[in-house]
Scaffold this motif. Sequence first.
Motif, short mmCIF file in Angstrom:
data_model
loop_
_atom_site.label_atom_id
_atom_site.label_comp_id
_atom_site.label_asym_id
_atom_site.label_seq_id
_atom_site.Cartn_x
_atom_site.Cartn_y
_atom_site.Cartn_z
N LYS A 71 20.97 64.32 -23.03
CA LYS A 71 20.19 63.78 -23.37
C LYS A 71 19.38 63.75 -21.27
O LYS A 71 18.22 64.48 -20.83
CB LYS A 71 20.26 62.21 -22.66
CG LYS A 71 20.15 61.48 -24.00
CD LYS A 71 20.39 60.08 -23.43
CE LYS A 71 20.72 59.76 -25.48
NZ LYS A 71 21.14 58.00 -24.87
N LEU A 72 20.80 64.38 -20.41
CA LEU A 72 20.44 64.79 -18.60
C LEU A 72 20.05 66.14 -18.69
O LEU A 72 18.59 66.43 -18.14
CB LEU A 72 22.05 64.89 -18.92
CG LEU A 72 21.55 65.04 -17.18
CD1 LEU A 72 21.35 63.82 -15.97
CD2 LEU A 72 23.30 65.04 -16.47
N GLN A 73 19.99 66.44 -19.70
CA GLN A 73 19.39 68.08 -19.77
C GLN A 73 18.48 68.03 -20.21
O GLN A 73 17.55 69.00 -19.79
CB GLN A 73 20.34 68.90 -20.85
CG GLN A 73 19.95 70.51 -20.90
CD GLN A 73 21.25 71.48 -22.06
OE1 GLN A 73 22.18 71.52 -22.80
NE2 GLN A 73 20.89 72.71 -22.09
N THR A 74 17.97 67.17 -21.25
CA THR A 74 16.64 67.30 -21.43
C THR A 74 15.61 66.44 -20.35
O THR A 74 14.71 67.06 -20.26
CB THR A 74 16.15 65.63 -22.75
OG1 THR A 74 17.07 66.65 -23.78
CG2 THR A 74 14.68 65.89 -23.17
N VAL A 75 16.10 65.44 -19.79
CA VAL A 75 15.66 64.87 -18.29
C VAL A 75 15.03 66.09 -17.29
O VAL A 75 13.98 66.20 -16.98
CB VAL A 75 15.94 64.22 -17.58
CG1 VAL A 75 15.20 63.32 -16.40
CG2 VAL A 75 15.96 62.82 -19.13
N MET A 76 16.00 67.15 -16.81
CA MET A 76 16.67 67.84 -16.24
C MET A 76 15.20 68.83 -16.76
O MET A 76 14.75 69.75 -16.10
CB MET A 76 17.82 68.51 -15.96
CG MET A 76 18.44 67.94 -15.18
SD MET A 76 20.12 68.53 -14.88
CE MET A 76 19.43 69.64 -13.98
N GLN A 77 15.67 69.37 -18.26
CA GLN A 77 13.74 70.61 -18.93
C GLN A 77 12.78 69.64 -18.11
O GLN A 77 11.84 70.64 -17.95
CB GLN A 77 13.98 70.54 -20.32
CG GLN A 77 13.37 71.00 -20.24
CD GLN A 77 13.89 73.35 -20.05
OE1 GLN A 77 14.65 73.44 -19.49
NE2 GLN A 77 12.54 73.81 -19.91
N GLU A 78 12.25 68.11 -18.71
CA GLU A 78 11.07 67.58 -18.15
C GLU A 78 10.56 68.00 -16.77
O GLU A 78 9.01 67.63 -16.34
CB GLU A 78 10.99 66.18 -18.64
CG GLU A 78 11.44 66.37 -20.32
CD GLU A 78 11.71 64.61 -21.09
OE1 GLU A 78 11.53 63.58 -20.10
OE2 GLU A 78 11.43 64.35 -21.79
N VAL A 79 12.11 67.85 -16.11
CA VAL A 79 11.54 67.60 -14.59
C VAL A 79 10.75 68.95 -14.58
O VAL A 79 9.91 69.05 -13.09
CB VAL A 79 12.79 67.10 -13.58
CG1 VAL A 79 12.43 67.39 -12.17
CG2 VAL A 79 12.91 64.99 -14.01
N GLU A 80 11.95 69.72 -14.19
CA GLU A 80 11.66 71.57 -14.39
C GLU A 80 10.26 71.71 -15.20
O GLU A 80 9.37 72.70 -14.18
CB GLU A 80 12.83 72.17 -15.12
CG GLU A 80 12.50 73.59 -14.36
CD GLU A 80 13.19 74.51 -14.92
OE1 GLU A 80 13.55 75.91 -15.29
OE2 GLU A 80 14.24 74.44 -15.47
N SER B 93 8.10 70.63 -12.48
CA SER B 93 7.53 70.66 -11.08
C SER B 93 6.13 72.39 -10.93
O SER B 93 5.92 72.28 -10.35
CB SER B 93 8.79 71.35 -10.95
OG SER B 93 9.10 71.62 -9.69
#
Length: 206
Positions: A188-197, A200
């Motif tokens: 989940k954390l990896q998915t969120v980080m991908q969405e944020v990237e 951006s």
Amino acid sequence: MSVNVMIYETQFFGFTPQTCMMRMYLAFQDHLFHMMLVIEEVILKKLESMRHSKLTPSSIRRSSEKFLAYMRNHFDQLFGKMEQVLLRVVLTIPENVLLPEDRCQDQYRYTESQFQELQEEICHLEHRIKAEISAQQALKTELEEQKATQEQLERILQWFDGLDNICREHGTSNLKESFAFLKGNATKLQTVMQEVEDKSKKLHKK
């Protein structure tokens, strides 16, 4: 001087008989020359006291040299005979005499082929010893690697024990369920980080 190579005698005496004879010859020659110088000096002093003598120092020197040559010639002949006696009798080991260090060779006789076989066996044993040493070194290295691996496994087991204790303290008794929970949260954390990237990147394009 004799040119016969007296190897066995050299082994026994520690020097070649020919060398001994040469030193004796040179010692006699030096003594003879020194003796002639002393005699000549005495004659020259006696000549000084003879006022009306027709002899001169140069004539005495010539006479001394002639006498020395005569003495050397006869001395060489005598020394040649003495050398033969010494080399044949005194400084020679009879053929039937065996030195103490060579008696074992007489007791344990072997042929050239047997000696060659012995050399080959020694060479084979040397190769085996080298192989054994190499194998021992490899085994020692392997044992050291196993020891290092064992220590690493013990640290991992200690880490798992610590993790299991932490999970129990937080209400999770099954370590497998804890890993599944951690894996899910990591995904989940990896998915969120991908969405944020991605967001951006879109903002930077605008």
